[in-house]
Design an enzyme around this catalytic site. Sequence first.
Site, mmCIF file in Angstrom:
data_model
loop_
_atom_site.group_PDB
_atom_site.id
_atom_site.type_symbol
_atom_site.label_atom_id
_atom_site.label_comp_id
_atom_site.label_asym_id
_atom_site.label_seq_id
_atom_site.Cartn_x
_atom_site.Cartn_y
_atom_site.Cartn_z
ATOM 1 N N ASP A 101 -0.273 4.976 1.112
ATOM 2 C CA ASP A 101 -0.559 5.932 2.181
ATOM 3 C C ASP A 101 -0.565 5.246 3.541
ATOM 4 O OD1 ASP A 101 -1.224 8.488 0.686
ATOM 5 O OD2 ASP A 101 -2.522 7.046 -0.335
ATOM 6 N N ASP A 112 0.860 -1.178 0.000
ATOM 7 C CA ASP A 112 0.000 0.000 0.000
ATOM 8 C C ASP A 112 0.901 1.234 0.000
ATOM 9 O OD1 ASP A 112 -2.380 1.638 0.505
ATOM 10 O OD2 ASP A 112 -1.593 1.807 2.548
ATOM 11 N N ASP A 167 -1.431 -0.679 6.206
ATOM 12 C CA ASP A 167 -1.546 0.006 7.492
ATOM 13 C C ASP A 167 -2.975 0.112 7.990
ATOM 14 O OD1 ASP A 167 -2.448 3.281 7.145
ATOM 15 O OD2 ASP A 167 -2.015 2.097 5.365
#
Length: 249
Positions: A19, A17, A180
């Site tokens: 961000d 990922d 995250d």
Amino acid sequence: MSDAVRRASHHDAVVFDLDGTLVDSVRPDFLACSALFEEYGVRLPQDLWAREVCGRPEGYPRLFAVLRDGCGGAPPDEGLLRQRLAAHWEAFMTPDSVRLLPGVREALGRARAAGLRLAVASSSEAGWVHRWLRHHGIGHHFEAVVTGDDVAHRKPAPDAYLAAASALAVAPSRCVAVEDSLTGVAAARAAGMTVVAVPTALTRDLDYGAADRVVPDLRTVDFTAPLRRGAPSAPTAGAGRPGTCEVRT
């Protein structure tokens, strides 16, 4: 990487990922949202933002609804709130604040040196994704970059991860996804990938039990370690099931 190591590691690729995983755009987003709430004399609870917005582009209307409910008098319309949030994003999402997260360069270098193939799977717009890959000089590590503009359905749908695996010509079951957010973990899990969660300071109190491994940051992750069922996760909140990545101590 030798065939023996590949068989032991159970994966051939790592899909990241962007961000909150590669770059810290999470805290600037929270600060921008908090500044918007402060304009109207309302406090933004961190846990609300972590649950409803982090990793969820569709979460902003919910946030606006909470803000409007908390305003005294005539609440602002959603269009105005979007304009004000965009202004705060511009103020907070600067090159000085959207920094590369700890251990990213080292983790990418280790993974490439081990012969693992790398990709990005993000729900963000293509311009945003490529901006930060270029800015931090890490784009050359990735053979494929899939953005929210490239798929019909964004996370938590598995589309971005499936597209990344397809671009690498690697079966999803032989990919490790690094995420995250809970939304991203759900997307990678739905794609059939092993999931390593790296919670941020703003989200680490959430339940990451759906991930195979939870680690504090990427400095400790060895993507070539063999699958070790029953091995403990790194000491962070919401530790999930063990997976293919070993945490080095």
